[in-house]
Write a protein that holds these residues in place. Structure first.
Motif, PDB file in Angstrom:
ATOM      1  N   ALA A   1       0.827  -1.202   0.000  1.00  0.00           N
ATOM      2  CA  ALA A   1       0.000   0.000   0.000  1.00  0.00           C
ATOM      3  C   ALA A   1       0.867   1.260   0.000  1.00  0.00           C
ATOM      4  O   ALA A   1       0.558   2.247  -0.681  1.00  0.00           O
ATOM      5  CB  ALA A   1      -0.929  -0.001   1.205  1.00  0.00           C
ATOM      6  N   ALA A   2       1.966   1.219   0.728  1.00  0.00           N
ATOM      7  CA  ALA A   2       2.867   2.371   0.765  1.00  0.00           C
ATOM      8  C   ALA A   2       3.534   2.588  -0.587  1.00  0.00           C
ATOM      9  O   ALA A   2       3.697   3.729  -1.029  1.00  0.00           O
ATOM     10  CB  ALA A   2       3.924   2.174   1.848  1.00  0.00           C
ATOM     11  N   VAL A   3       3.907   1.502  -1.257  1.00  0.00           N
ATOM     12  CA  VAL A   3       4.516   1.621  -2.582  1.00  0.00           C
ATOM     13  C   VAL A   3       3.537   2.270  -3.554  1.00  0.00           C
ATOM     14  O   VAL A   3       3.891   3.177  -4.317  1.00  0.00           O
ATOM     15  CB  VAL A   3       4.968   0.236  -3.102  1.00  0.00           C
ATOM     16  CG1 VAL A   3       5.354   0.314  -4.571  1.00  0.00           C
ATOM     17  CG2 VAL A   3       6.140  -0.293  -2.274  1.00  0.00           C
ATOM     18  N   ALA A   4       2.281   1.819  -3.517  1.00  0.00           N
ATOM     19  CA  ALA A   4       1.263   2.381  -4.406  1.00  0.00           C
ATOM     20  C   ALA A   4       0.996   3.847  -4.080  1.00  0.00           C
ATOM     21  O   ALA A   4       0.893   4.694  -4.982  1.00  0.00           O
ATOM     22  CB  ALA A   4      -0.027   1.568  -4.300  1.00  0.00           C
ATOM     23  N   GLN A   5       0.900   4.166  -2.799  1.00  0.00           N
ATOM     24  CA  GLN A   5       0.656   5.548  -2.379  1.00  0.00           C
ATOM     25  C   GLN A   5       1.847   6.435  -2.708  1.00  0.00           C
ATOM     26  O   GLN A   5       1.684   7.592  -3.130  1.00  0.00           O
ATOM     27  CB  GLN A   5       0.371   5.591  -0.879  1.00  0.00           C
ATOM     28  CG  GLN A   5       0.064   6.961  -0.310  1.00  0.00           C
ATOM     29  CD  GLN A   5      -1.379   7.384  -0.529  1.00  0.00           C
ATOM     30  OE1 GLN A   5      -2.048   6.872  -1.425  1.00  0.00           O
ATOM     31  NE2 GLN A   5      -1.845   8.292   0.293  1.00  0.00           N
ATOM     32  N   PHE A   6       3.024   5.884  -2.554  1.00  0.00           N
ATOM     33  CA  PHE A   6       4.238   6.651  -2.816  1.00  0.00           C
ATOM     34  C   PHE A   6       4.285   7.089  -4.269  1.00  0.00           C
ATOM     35  O   PHE A   6       4.656   8.227  -4.576  1.00  0.00           O
ATOM     36  CB  PHE A   6       5.468   5.797  -2.489  1.00  0.00           C
ATOM     37  CG  PHE A   6       6.721   6.595  -2.296  1.00  0.00           C
ATOM     38  CD1 PHE A   6       7.516   6.956  -3.375  1.00  0.00           C
ATOM     39  CD2 PHE A   6       7.119   6.990  -1.026  1.00  0.00           C
ATOM     40  CE1 PHE A   6       8.672   7.693  -3.193  1.00  0.00           C
ATOM     41  CE2 PHE A   6       8.276   7.728  -0.839  1.00  0.00           C
ATOM     42  CZ  PHE A   6       9.054   8.070  -1.925  1.00  0.00           C
ATOM     43  N   ALA A   7       3.897   6.205  -5.170  1.00  0.00           N
ATOM     44  CA  ALA A   7       3.925   6.527  -6.599  1.00  0.00           C
ATOM     45  C   ALA A   7       3.000   7.687  -6.930  1.00  0.00           C
ATOM     46  O   ALA A   7       3.278   8.481  -7.835  1.00  0.00           O
ATOM     47  CB  ALA A   7       3.540   5.299  -7.405  1.00  0.00           C
ATOM     48  N   GLN A   8       1.901   7.799  -6.200  1.00  0.00           N
ATOM     49  CA  GLN A   8       0.952   8.879  -6.456  1.00  0.00           C
ATOM     50  C   GLN A   8       1.377  10.184  -5.779  1.00  0.00           C
ATOM     51  O   GLN A   8       1.441  11.243  -6.410  1.00  0.00           O
ATOM     52  CB  GLN A   8      -0.435   8.474  -5.948  1.00  0.00           C
ATOM     53  CG  GLN A   8      -1.059   7.305  -6.692  1.00  0.00           C
ATOM     54  CD  GLN A   8      -2.461   6.986  -6.180  1.00  0.00           C
ATOM     55  OE1 GLN A   8      -3.109   7.829  -5.567  1.00  0.00           O
ATOM     56  NE2 GLN A   8      -2.910   5.771  -6.425  1.00  0.00           N
ATOM     57  N   VAL A   9       1.686  10.095  -4.515  1.00  0.00           N
ATOM     58  CA  VAL A   9       1.961  11.305  -3.728  1.00  0.00           C
ATOM     59  C   VAL A   9       3.292  11.946  -4.106  1.00  0.00           C
ATOM     60  O   VAL A   9       3.413  13.180  -4.142  1.00  0.00           O
ATOM     61  CB  VAL A   9       1.942  10.979  -2.221  1.00  0.00           C
ATOM     62  CG1 VAL A   9       2.352  12.191  -1.395  1.00  0.00           C
ATOM     63  CG2 VAL A   9       0.546  10.513  -1.812  1.00  0.00           C
ATOM     64  N   TYR A  10       4.302  11.109  -4.401  1.00  0.00           N
ATOM     65  CA  TYR A  10       5.633  11.639  -4.668  1.00  0.00           C
ATOM     66  C   TYR A  10       5.955  11.693  -6.160  1.00  0.00           C
ATOM     67  O   TYR A  10       7.101  11.857  -6.548  1.00  0.00           O
ATOM     68  CB  TYR A  10       6.683  10.824  -3.930  1.00  0.00           C
ATOM     69  CG  TYR A  10       6.625  11.031  -2.432  1.00  0.00           C
ATOM     70  CD1 TYR A  10       7.253  12.114  -1.839  1.00  0.00           C
ATOM     71  CD2 TYR A  10       5.902  10.151  -1.624  1.00  0.00           C
ATOM     72  CE1 TYR A  10       7.181  12.311  -0.465  1.00  0.00           C
ATOM     73  CE2 TYR A  10       5.832  10.346  -0.243  1.00  0.00           C
ATOM     74  CZ  TYR A  10       6.472  11.427   0.314  1.00  0.00           C
ATOM     75  OH  TYR A  10       6.398  11.623   1.668  1.00  0.00           O
ATOM     76  N   GLY A  11       4.945  11.562  -7.004  1.00  0.00           N
ATOM     77  CA  GLY A  11       5.137  11.737  -8.440  1.00  0.00           C
ATOM     78  C   GLY A  11       5.281  13.203  -8.771  1.00  0.00           C
ATOM     79  O   GLY A  11       5.299  14.065  -7.895  1.00  0.00           O
ATOM     80  N   PRO A  12       5.375  13.532 -10.056  1.00  0.00           N
ATOM     81  CA  PRO A  12       5.539  14.929 -10.458  1.00  0.00           C
ATOM     82  C   PRO A  12       4.419  15.812  -9.937  1.00  0.00           C
ATOM     83  O   PRO A  12       3.258  15.426  -9.973  1.00  0.00           O
ATOM     84  CB  PRO A  12       5.515  14.853 -11.990  1.00  0.00           C
ATOM     85  CG  PRO A  12       5.938  13.457 -12.305  1.00  0.00           C
ATOM     86  CD  PRO A  12       5.377  12.605 -11.201  1.00  0.00           C
ATOM     87  N   ASN A  13       4.779  16.991  -9.433  1.00  0.00           N
ATOM     88  CA  ASN A  13       3.805  17.946  -8.917  1.00  0.00           C
ATOM     89  C   ASN A  13       3.647  19.041  -9.975  1.00  0.00           C
ATOM     90  O   ASN A  13       4.480  19.927 -10.094  1.00  0.00           O
ATOM     91  CB  ASN A  13       4.298  18.530  -7.599  1.00  0.00           C
ATOM     92  CG  ASN A  13       3.196  19.228  -6.828  1.00  0.00           C
ATOM     93  OD1 ASN A  13       2.172  19.579  -7.396  1.00  0.00           O
ATOM     94  ND2 ASN A  13       3.423  19.436  -5.547  1.00  0.00           N
ATOM     95  N   ILE A  14       2.606  18.910 -10.759  1.00  0.00           N
ATOM     96  CA  ILE A  14       2.399  19.802 -11.900  1.00  0.00           C
ATOM     97  C   ILE A  14       1.551  21.000 -11.498  1.00  0.00           C
ATOM     98  O   ILE A  14       0.479  20.841 -10.899  1.00  0.00           O
ATOM     99  CB  ILE A  14       1.733  19.059 -13.077  1.00  0.00           C
ATOM    100  CG1 ILE A  14       2.521  17.802 -13.413  1.00  0.00           C
ATOM    101  CG2 ILE A  14       1.620  19.970 -14.280  1.00  0.00           C
ATOM    102  CD1 ILE A  14       3.939  18.050 -13.837  1.00  0.00           C
ATOM    103  N   LYS A  15       2.023  22.191 -11.835  1.00  0.00           N
ATOM    104  CA  LYS A  15       1.282  23.419 -11.538  1.00  0.00           C
ATOM    105  C   LYS A  15      -0.023  23.430 -12.332  1.00  0.00           C
ATOM    106  O   LYS A  15      -0.054  23.092 -13.514  1.00  0.00           O
ATOM    107  CB  LYS A  15       2.134  24.633 -11.895  1.00  0.00           C
ATOM    108  CG  LYS A  15       1.456  25.967 -11.597  1.00  0.00           C
ATOM    109  CD  LYS A  15       2.362  27.116 -11.976  1.00  0.00           C
ATOM    110  CE  LYS A  15       1.690  28.450 -11.713  1.00  0.00           C
ATOM    111  NZ  LYS A  15       2.582  29.595 -12.083  1.00  0.00           N
ATOM    112  N   LYS A  16      -1.094  23.812 -11.663  1.00  0.00           N
ATOM    113  CA  LYS A  16      -2.386  23.899 -12.333  1.00  0.00           C
ATOM    114  C   LYS A  16      -2.358  24.960 -13.423  1.00  0.00           C
ATOM    115  O   LYS A  16      -1.712  26.010 -13.283  1.00  0.00           O
ATOM    116  CB  LYS A  16      -3.486  24.249 -11.318  1.00  0.00           C
ATOM    117  CG  LYS A  16      -3.821  23.128 -10.357  1.00  0.00           C
ATOM    118  CD  LYS A  16      -4.959  23.536  -9.447  1.00  0.00           C
ATOM    119  CE  LYS A  16      -5.348  22.427  -8.479  1.00  0.00           C
ATOM    120  NZ  LYS A  16      -6.453  22.842  -7.578  1.00  0.00           N
ATOM    121  N   ALA A  17      -3.063  24.681 -14.507  1.00  0.00           N
ATOM    122  CA  ALA A  17      -3.137  25.656 -15.623  1.00  0.00           C
ATOM    123  C   ALA A  17      -3.949  26.865 -15.207  1.00  0.00           C
ATOM    124  O   ALA A  17      -4.868  26.775 -14.400  1.00  0.00           O
ATOM    125  CB  ALA A  17      -3.751  24.985 -16.817  1.00  0.00           C
TER     126      ALA A  17
END
Length: 217
Positions: free
Chosen positions: A201-217
């Motif tokens: 569960a941590a691996v799956a969550q890590f991929a989402q939370v620590y992925g690229p943080n894209i600025k909103k358009a």
């Protein structure tokens, strides 16, 4: 290419500044369009200049390099990691104190903290001992890195990989922090380990939370 060389030297100096390496210990490499740039053997990081970095071709004779200075004695596991792991863009090897202490004890890092997910899951393995610079050591490292992005090496140190040299250096620093926390927890009686389900569960969550943080358009 000059930008790649400058980035690799900057990472090498940052590794020393962060206390992950002393003198000429450790080595770093970076995948480029022409091959692998790697730190040279026996030259302090603060003396490096861009033209000193050897280039190992991925499409040439195994281990052949371009440049006036010989590659790090550990070029073999760097090259083999790139050949085995197409997603690896950079490799950092260090002898930082806490990772090396565990490596000297030949202990892996178990599921003691959710940040184990940073390295692909639990445990962060410790590769068996072999003489530095050898094909035997490289084979052990590749096995320890199966489905992982970092490992320890018995009686030696640690390796971390990343998509960029900055990411690999950050992973190397985070691995050292995790090793320190694990050793401190042993002094307190030993950590309570996460279950396989909790790690997944941590691996799956890590991929989402620590992925690229894209600025909103």
């Amino acid at each position: 290419m000059i930008e790649d060389r400058i980035a690799l030297i900057a990472a090498a100096r940052a590794m020393s500044a962060r206390g992950l390496a002393q003198g000429t210990s450790g080595n770093l490499s970076l995948r480029t369009a022409r091959g692998i740039l790697i730190t040279p053997s026996a030259i302090p990081y603060d003396q490096l200049t861009p033209e000193m970095l050897p280039l190992i071709r991925l499409d040439g004779a195994y281990g052949a390099y371009e440049g006036d200075y010989r590659p790090s004695s550990e070029w073999r596991f760097h090259l083999d990691i790139y050949l085995a792991k197409p997603a690896a863009g950079a490799v950092v090897h260090h002898h930082a104190p806490y990772c090396t202490a565990l490596a000297m004890a030949r202990r892996e890092i178990p599921a003691c903290h959710y940040m184990i997910a940073r390295f692909g899951g639990a445990p962060v393995r410790c590769a068996p001992y072999a003489l530095f610079g050898t094909a035997e050591l490289s084979a052990h490292v590749l096995q320890a890195l199966e489905e992982r992005t970092a490992c320890l090496m018995a009686s030696h140190g640690a390796i971390a990989t990343g998509k960029t040299i900055e990411a690999a250096l950050a992973a190397a620093a985070e691995l050292e922090t995790l090793a320190q926390q694990y050793l401190l927890s042993l002094a307190a009686g030993g950590p309570a380990l996460l279950s396989a389900e909790e790690v997944a569960a941590a691996v799956a969550q890590f991929a989402q939370v620590y992925g690229p943080n894209i600025k909103k358009a």
